[in-house]
Design an enzyme around this catalytic site. Structure first.
Site, PDB file in Angstrom:
ATOM      1  N   SER A   1       0.670  -1.362  -0.059  1.00  0.00           N
ATOM      2  CA  SER A   1       0.281   0.173  -0.103  1.00  0.00           C
ATOM      3  C   SER A   1       0.799   1.580   0.076  1.00  0.00           C
ATOM      4  CB  SER A   1      -1.194  -0.474   1.009  1.00  0.00           C
ATOM      5  OG  SER A   1      -1.897   1.104   0.850  1.00  0.00           O
TER       6      SER A   1
ATOM      7  N   GLU B   1      -9.090  -3.991  -3.958  1.00  0.00           N
ATOM      8  CA  GLU B   1      -9.000  -3.103  -3.424  1.00  0.00           C
ATOM      9  C   GLU B   1      -9.455  -1.326  -3.310  1.00  0.00           C
ATOM     10  OE1 GLU B   1      -5.610  -3.406  -2.923  1.00  0.00           O
ATOM     11  OE2 GLU B   1      -4.560  -4.196  -3.968  1.00  0.00           O
TER      12      GLU B   1
END
Length: 582
Positions: free
Chosen positions: A270, A398
């Site tokens: 991330s 996501e």
């Protein structure tokens, strides 16, 4: 977003539990309670400090914890680029004083948790109403004490070395972890304990790895940017400079711990992986190679901020909040620099709490220097370190945890896109709404509802297309995997990267698939140990390169080890890479 950890905000925001995220496990292999005293523990002389190790009960790993890599970023160094340590302390440091940078999290996390748990519209509306009331009442004086490790003097890292590697000093590969957390939260210990990952690197006679984890400044401490900020003496993207200094420290010093500075793999999920994209493209490739030879980018994430206007507006909003929360006299960056750490920490916590849904207020942005253009554009233009070997990954869903459940109409959806991209022209917004992500809900575009449409956009613009850009930048010679273990949400794979044998350790309480986790760890460590960046090994499903047909290895419950075409090999990512919203 970007490696978030879920925090129960309704119960804690008013008194503000801005402490370490729940379910975190220190990456230190040992603690004072388990330190062996039967033989002298080794020390490493870094010149400016002597660092003593701790060791786990079996004596397998030395842990050199809380090593200073930068001078305190305080006083005139607040909002500045970091510098190496400037003082010498010959007192042996045992590393037992934990250090983390200031933490913050947005209030919309709480709504998201209810949303993904299946709460109905009435419940979600109630939660939003309650959170809005809490948000409106926030004061710095009302914030609870932070995690006791929290300090502005937080530029520290940990080095964990297997005992045999440390003692042999033959130059083992190095794996450096950069944490995620939306660029506003997280620290070097927040992802999990790397002991099992390190052990996996020594299975079947494996060479093993030296593991490093580093802190960098979060929130407004590390990510203020813009022309007005720079004119006032601030350095944009200070957090990226923190990471760079830590990586240069590794290159200079890791041999003292048994590591090889020419065999450094940097890994992150991330915001950690988004940071790595920025490190690969740093300075447009004009200042030499990156201080690492390989990179593992898991769901590389950041909100693309392409210029000064948006960052100048963020600074003005911050000053307005400071005037309301602290003093009407705070009208400049100089005044922010003069605040106490507790005042600035509280201001940071509250401004992040009030972030727009899916956003974090602070993060990397184009500054014309470290970030001359957005990383995807720089990769498209060939302005990056082309010698890095890369392994890339993204998850199957996501975007949903960053998608507001209150988007119900076309007008609301378009307004949301305009808020995220305030510089986008009407023509760009129209193209987005009619061509790239049109209101066609028959599944042909990958969505059947407005929520799914919004989630796909968030997924592609902030995460999955970044993975695609990286694959393409390296001529499809990367290794790319697709994590599909249900629910496939963003960040679910962190529990797999740091799997420790406990199959109940995922953030959402779902069981961890041990087979997938152990395989992932072997791919990761094989890649780090291979001098050619090859993750394959004995007994593993074959992991092919990305190739021109966008082949990704599927890591899932029912399709474990299968191959498929990357779903983000599409025209939307091609369009987004040119940054049309800038």
């Amino acid at each position: 977003m970007f490696g978030l950890k879920f925090i129960p905000i309704i119960a804690s925001l008013a008194s503000s539990a801005w402490a370490a995220p729940k379910n975190t496990i220190s990456c230190s292999v040992t603690s004072p309670a388990t330190t062996s005293t039967t033989s002298p523990l080794p020390t490493v002389d870094l010149g400016y400090v002597i660092q003593r190790a701790t060791i786990n009960e079996t004596g397998s790993y030395y842990n050199f914890s809380n090593i200073r890599y930068g001078a305190p970023p305080t006083g005139h160094l607040r909002f500045a680029a970091p510098i190496p340590p400037t003082t010498t302390n010959r007192t042996v440091n045992d590393g037992q004083q934990g250090r983390i940078c200031a933490q913050a999290a947005p209030y919309w996390y709480e709504i998201m948790e209810y949303f993904v748990a299946g709460s109905d519209a009435a419940t979600l509306a109630y939660v939003e109403e309650e959170l809005t009331a809490v948000e409106d009442a926030l004061t710095i004086a009302g914030l609870a004490a932070p995690d006791p490790r929290t300090t502005e003097d937080c530029l520290f890292l940990d080095v964990i070395a297997p005992k045999n590697i440390f003692e042999a000093k033959k130059g083992a590969p190095v794996l450096v972890w950069i944490y995620g957390g939306g660029y506003t939260g997280g620290d070097k210990t927040s992802a999990g304990n790397p002991a099992s990952l390190i052990a996996r690197s020594q299975v079947d006679g494996g060479e093993g790895v030296v593991f490093v984890a580093l802190n960098y400044r979060n929130g407004l401490f590390g990510w203020l940017s813009g022309s007005k900020f720079n004119e006032a003496g601030g350095v944009s993207n200070a957090g990226l400079y923190d990471q760079r200094l830590a990586l240069e420290w590794v290159r200079t010093n890791i041999h003292l711990f048994g590591g090889d500075p020419s065999r450094v793999t940097v890994m992150g999920e991330s915001a950690g992986a988004g940071s790595i994209m920025h490190q690969i493209t740093a300075f447009g490739g004009a200042r030499g190679p990156a201080p690492f030879s390989q990179a593992i980018l898991q769901s590389p994430g950041f909100s693309p901020v392409s210029g000064n206007a948006q960052e100048d507006a963020t600074l003005e909003a911050l000053l307005t909040s400071a005037q309301s929360l602290i003093s009407s006299n705070i009208t400049s960056v100089a005044a922010l620099r003069d605040l106490s750490f507790d005042e600035l920490r509280g201001l940071n916590a509250i401004t992040v709490a009030r972030s727009y849904y899916s956003q974090f207020t602070y993060g990397p942005s184009v500054d014309g220097i470290f970030v001359p253009k957005l990383p995807g554009v720089l990769m498209l233009e060939g302005k990056f370190d082309k010698n890095v070997r890369a392994m890339v990954a993204h998850n199957s869903d996501e975007g949903i945890i960053f998608t507001s459940p209150f988007l119900q109409t076309e007008a609301e959806l378009v307004a949301n896109v305009k808020t995220i991209f305030p510089a986008a022209s009407n023509a760009t917004i129209d193209y987005w709404a009619q061509v790239a992500y049109p209101p066609i809900y028959d599944g042909s575009y990958g969505y059947t509802t407005i929520t799914e449409r919004a989630a796909l956009f968030i997924s592609e613009v902030s995460f999955t297309c970044n993975a695609r850009y990286t694959d393409l930048a390296y001529g499809n010679e990367t290794y790319s995997y697709y994590f599909t273990v249900p629910p496939g949400f963003h960040g679910e794979d962190v529990a797999y990267t740091f799997f420790n044998g406990d199959t109940t350790t995922s953030d959402d309480g779902l069981p961890v698939n041990a087979t997938v986790a152990e395989t992932m760890q072997r791919y990761i460590t094989n890649f780090a140990m291979s001098k050619t960046g090859n993750p394959n090994g004995k007994g593993l499903p074959f992991f092919p390169k990305y190739q021109s047909n966008a082949t990704v290895l599927v890591l899932g419950d029912t399709d474990f080890g299968s191959l498929t075409t990357d779903p983000v090999a599409n025209s939307r990512c091609t369009w987004l890479q040119t940054a049309p919203y800038a």
